[in-house]
Design an enzyme around this catalytic site. Structure first.
Site, PDB file in Angstrom:
ATOM      1  CG  HIS A   1     133.272 120.506   6.156  1.00  0.00           C
ATOM      2  ND1 HIS A   1     133.992 119.756   7.107  1.00  0.00           N
ATOM      3  CD2 HIS A   1     134.496 121.241   5.621  1.00  0.00           C
ATOM      4  CE1 HIS A   1     135.344 119.849   7.169  1.00  0.00           C
ATOM      5  NE2 HIS A   1     135.593 120.756   6.371  1.00  0.00           N
TER       6      HIS A   1
ATOM      7  CG  ASN B   1     138.359 121.161   8.684  1.00  0.00           C
ATOM      8  OD1 ASN B   1     137.818 120.100   8.771  1.00  0.00           O
ATOM      9  ND2 ASN B   1     138.739 121.968   7.560  1.00  0.00           N
TER      10      ASN B   1
ATOM     11  CB  CYS C   1     136.442 118.662   3.886  1.00  0.00           C
ATOM     12  SG  CYS C   1     138.186 119.126   4.828  1.00  0.00           S
TER      13      CYS C   1
END
Ligand code: ACO
Length: 326
Positions: free
Chosen positions: A253, A283, A113
């Site tokens: 994020h 996500n 990520c």
């Protein structure tokens, strides 16, 4: 002093929307649990015909258009992904061919990520050193292909998409002021996709053991993420001698709304200074920050002279931040 400056942003998400209500029919969960614990309402799922390079291509085209550049103007392409088209050639090379970016070198970067901000760090360094002039950085993921749709603790979280930026050198004060990257391989087991590499190459056994799916110790990851991201945000501002009150927008994020709220609280930042699209996309790993950045630009949430903080946390473990003067 030479800095790297973002001159175009782009993003792409697949058309197919997968709602929490649909997931309720697959596993024992509920829309209210998912919204309350994560902030996610729906996510996008790539079509069977779409791989990471296809999503990256759409995002890159959009960024090139906004930067008013042609693909042949690029001299470097970095694709951050952990769900690339195949182990090799790199997704970046496949993207280069699709774009016709014949003057660029191209490589993939894997930091889960945090991958996109890692990519900004590398690109920014290349530009500052004078080694490259026009760099495309993309975050692109098709996580839905590696999601265990029978595991309610992970299948609610992930979505597919891509985001891109184009960087060039500038001598102005505007641009990327600093980037910071960190990792801790001792915590590798908190989030991993164990199968498919040289550790556990694809076999009947690895398939039966579901090693080709994302495994996550959610609650432990959550606790480390909150602590790490709070410190990272504070530290990045301190390194730039910037009071949190001067920050115009935090683009975190988009992994969990509660993690994002904790960071904002620690900085004393009102939530209207935090960009959120987790409710729409979940996500999307390396694609999350550049999609959010592109949407923030499109929605006029960033103006010339604004201070914008990007931050991310993910598998590795890895974490990273960037402070930009827009
Ligand atoms: N629906 C209903 N109940 C659920 C679900 C679900 N979808 N998932 C888990 N539960 C249950 C668990 O079984 C557990 O039940 P029990 O108490 O009876 O054992 C209970 O809910 C609590 O489970 P926790 O895992 O403690 O729940 P938590 O509040 O931690 O939320 C979540 C889980 C959303 C996964 C959270 O931990 C999280 O967001 N973690 C961090 C994710 C992250 O930041 N990842 C980093 C990036 S990912 C990457 O790099 C690819």
């Amino acid at each position: 002093m030479i800095r790297a400056r973002i001159i175009g942003t782009g993003s792409y998400v697949p058309d197919r929307v997968l709602t929490n209500r649909e997931i309720e029919k697959k596993v024992d969960t509920s829309d209210s649990w998912i919204v309350e614990r994560t902030g996610i309402k729906e996510r996008r799922i790539a079509a069977d015909t779409q791989a990471a390079s296809d999503l990256a291509y759409e995002a890159a085209l959009s960024a090139l258009k906004k930067a008013r550049l042609k693909a042949k103007d690029l001299d470097l392409i970095i694709v951050a992904t952990v769900t690339g088209d195949m182990p090799f050639p790199s997704t970046a090379c496949l993207l280069q061919a699709k774009l016709g970016a014949k003057n660029a070198a191209a490589f993939d970067l894997g930091a889960a990520c945090s991958g996109f901000i890692y990519g900004l760090h590398v690109a920014s360094g290349m530009i500052r050193s004078g080694m490259h002039q026009r760099v495309l950085v993309v975050g692109a993921e098709v996580l839905s292909r590696f999601t265990d749709w029978q595991d309610r603790s992970t299948c609610i979280l992930f979505g597919d998409g891509a985001g891109a930026v184009i960087l060039e050198p500038t001598r102005e004060k505007h641009g990327i002021w600093s980037t910071h990257i960190y990792s801790d391989g001792n915590l590798a087991d908190l989030i991993m996709l164990p199968g498919g590499g040289s550790h556990a190459a694809c076999s009947r056994e690895t398939i039966l053991k579901k090693l080709h799916h994302i495994k996550m110790k959610g609650n432990e990851t959550f606790r480390v993420a909150v602590r790490t991201l709070e410190e990272l945000a504070e530290d990045t501002l301190a390194k730039n001698d910037l009071d949190p009150a001067k920050l115009s927008l935090l683009i975190p994020h988009q992994a969990n709304l509660r993690i994002i709220q904790a960071t904002a609280k620690r900085l004393g930042l009102p939530m209207d200074k935090v960009f959120l699209n987790i409710q729409k996309y979940g996500n999307t790993s390396a694609a999350s920050v550049p999609i959010a950045l592109d949407e923030a630009v499109a929605e006029d949430r960033i103006k010339g002279g604004d201070y914008v903080l990007l931050e991310a946390f993910g598998g590795g473990l890895t974490w990273a931040s960037a402070l930009i003067r827009w």
